[in-house]
Structure formats: C-alpha cells, structure tokens
Design an enzyme around this catalytic site. Structure first.
Site, short mmCIF file in Angstrom:
data_model
loop_
_atom_site.label_atom_id
_atom_site.label_comp_id
_atom_site.label_asym_id
_atom_site.label_seq_id
_atom_site.Cartn_x
_atom_site.Cartn_y
_atom_site.Cartn_z
N GLU A 122 0.83 -1.21 0.00
CA GLU A 122 0.00 0.00 0.00
C GLU A 122 0.86 1.25 0.00
O GLU A 122 2.02 1.22 0.43
CB GLU A 122 -0.86 0.02 1.28
CG GLU A 122 -2.34 -0.23 1.06
CD GLU A 122 -3.07 0.93 0.38
OE1 GLU A 122 -2.49 1.67 -0.43
OE2 GLU A 122 -4.27 1.08 0.66
N ASP A 123 0.27 2.34 -0.45
CA ASP A 123 0.97 3.62 -0.38
C ASP A 123 0.95 4.19 1.04
O ASP A 123 1.97 4.62 1.56
CB ASP A 123 0.39 4.63 -1.38
CG ASP A 123 -1.13 4.77 -1.31
OD1 ASP A 123 -1.77 4.09 -0.48
OD2 ASP A 123 -1.69 5.56 -2.09
N ASP A 158 -4.00 5.11 6.65
CA ASP A 158 -4.50 6.33 7.28
C ASP A 158 -5.47 5.90 8.39
O ASP A 158 -5.04 5.52 9.48
CB ASP A 158 -5.15 7.16 6.17
CG ASP A 158 -5.57 8.55 6.59
OD1 ASP A 158 -4.95 9.10 7.50
OD2 ASP A 158 -6.51 9.08 5.99
N PHE A 185 -1.48 15.83 4.94
CA PHE A 185 -1.86 15.25 3.65
C PHE A 185 -0.66 15.30 2.71
O PHE A 185 -0.12 16.37 2.43
CB PHE A 185 -3.06 15.99 3.05
CG PHE A 185 -3.68 15.21 1.95
CD1 PHE A 185 -4.60 14.20 2.22
CD2 PHE A 185 -3.32 15.45 0.63
CE1 PHE A 185 -5.15 13.45 1.20
CE2 PHE A 185 -3.88 14.70 -0.41
CZ PHE A 185 -4.80 13.70 -0.12
N ARG A 215 0.96 12.22 -8.52
CA ARG A 215 1.41 10.84 -8.27
C ARG A 215 2.83 10.63 -8.75
O ARG A 215 3.58 9.82 -8.22
CB ARG A 215 0.50 9.84 -9.01
CG ARG A 215 -0.91 9.74 -8.46
CD ARG A 215 -1.61 8.52 -9.07
NE ARG A 215 -3.05 8.54 -8.87
CZ ARG A 215 -3.68 8.12 -7.79
NH1 ARG A 215 -2.99 7.64 -6.77
NH2 ARG A 215 -4.99 8.16 -7.70
#
Ligand code: IMP
Ligand code: MG
Length: 176
Positions: A97-98, A101, A151, A164
């Site tokens: 996963e990136d 959260d 963020f 991205r």
C-alpha cells in the site's frame, strides 16, 4: 492556482529506506516465494521499487478499491473496482500500500482476502499515519516511514489525481 508542495521525504531518503525494508523482507522470507498485491493506483510506484529489490521468486497481482468519500477522508464503505486476476490459495501474500491512514480500506481488504485461503497475509506500506487510525486491529508488518497527520502527495499518492509522479513525498500546503 498552483498548490505549494514542501518536500517531506526526498527521493534519496525514500530510495535508501526501501532498500532497508526490502532487505528485511528478504531475510524474513528466506527464499520462500512471495505474492505481492499492489493496491492501485497509489501503491504502484512503491510496489515496483520494492519488487526490484526482492531476491525470492516474486509474483504480482493488482487490486483497485474505492472507498466512498471524497477529498481527504475515506469512508468505511469499500468497493472493489478491480479484483485480483489470480487465486490466493496457498500463497504468501504481501499487500503493498501507499499509505495507511484510518485503516478502513485495509481492514476491509484483509478480511475479504483471508477468505481466499492464502498461506498468510502480511502488510507493507510506504507511509503510516498512526495518529489517524480508526481500525486499530490493522497490523502493519513493514513500514517505510511513519509520518505526522499531514496530507501528502508524490511517489504514487495523489491529491485529486495530481502529483502521483513526483519522485519524492511532499506535503500540500493548501491556499488559505
Ligand atoms: P484509509 O482507508 O483511511 O486507511 O485510507 C487509505 C487511502 O486513503 C490510501 O490508500 C490513500 O489512497 C488515501 N490517503 C490517505 N491519506 C492520504 C494522503 O495523505 N495523501 C494521499 N492519499 C491519502
Ligand atoms: Mg490507496
């Protein structure tokens, strides 16, 4: 108006840390085959960099999920947009996963993937924002960086589908 982006983790820092995490995974798996599940789209850059550094036999599959909700918040409702191509039966799965959260996306995903009888499921993430965790039961096996509640974009992560492709991880400084 252009968003201001401040570098949080440089390309060199990310690169060096992926080397370390890959070495850890190589040691832990000790030559056993690994099946990487890349979570689209954000996980794609990290998955490629990680996969190139793994020394055991590697297979790859992709999954795309959308968690209803917009802007900067995920909801608890996750929809599979693209499912895996291959079965998981007997495989040593590593989800890539990136960012974790709230943990809602992964908590849902792990639950449905467990039902497909893999040999085991582990979780690897480029970034972790533990302050934001709602699903505390999500166990992260490999984390490249723990970051504060900001963020971030770049290295696969987007803000409204932008940024991205940045080779570093940056914080979006929104115009007030
Ligand atoms: P979770 O379900 O709340 O853990 O959300 C995980 C997903 O939200 C990630 O896979 C990202 O797509 C997105 N996300 C969470 N934080 C950020 C961020 O700082 N930048 C970009 N996307 C984020
Ligand atoms: Mg994502």
């Amino acid at each position: 108006m252009e968003d201001k982006i401040r570098v949080l983790l440089s390309e060199e820092e990310v690169d060096a840390r992926i080397n370390e995490v890959a070495a850890q995974i190589n040691a832990d798996y000790a030559g056993k085959p690994i099946h990487l599940i890349c979570i689209l789209k954000g996980g794609v850059f990290f998955t490629c960099e990680l996969a190139k550094r793994l020394s055991m036999p590697v297979s790859l599959d992709f999954m795309s999920v959308s968690s209803y909700g917009s802007g900067m918040e995920s909801s608890g409702v996750v929809k599979i947009v693209k499912d895996l191509d291959e079965p998981l039966e007997g495989k040593n799965v590593l989800i890539v996963e990136d960012i974790i959260d709230s943990g809602r996306t992964l908590s849902y995903l792990i639950e449905i993937l467990q039902k497909r009888n893999p040999n085991g499921i582990k979780l690897c993430t480029l970034l972790d924002k533990p302050e934001r965790r709602v699903k505390k039961q999500v166990k992260v096996d490999y984390t490249c960086f723990t970051i504060p509640d900001k963020f971030v974009v770049g290295y696969g992560l987007d803000y409204d589908q932008k940024y991205r492709n940045l080779p570093y991880i940056g914080v979006v400084e929104l115009e007030q």
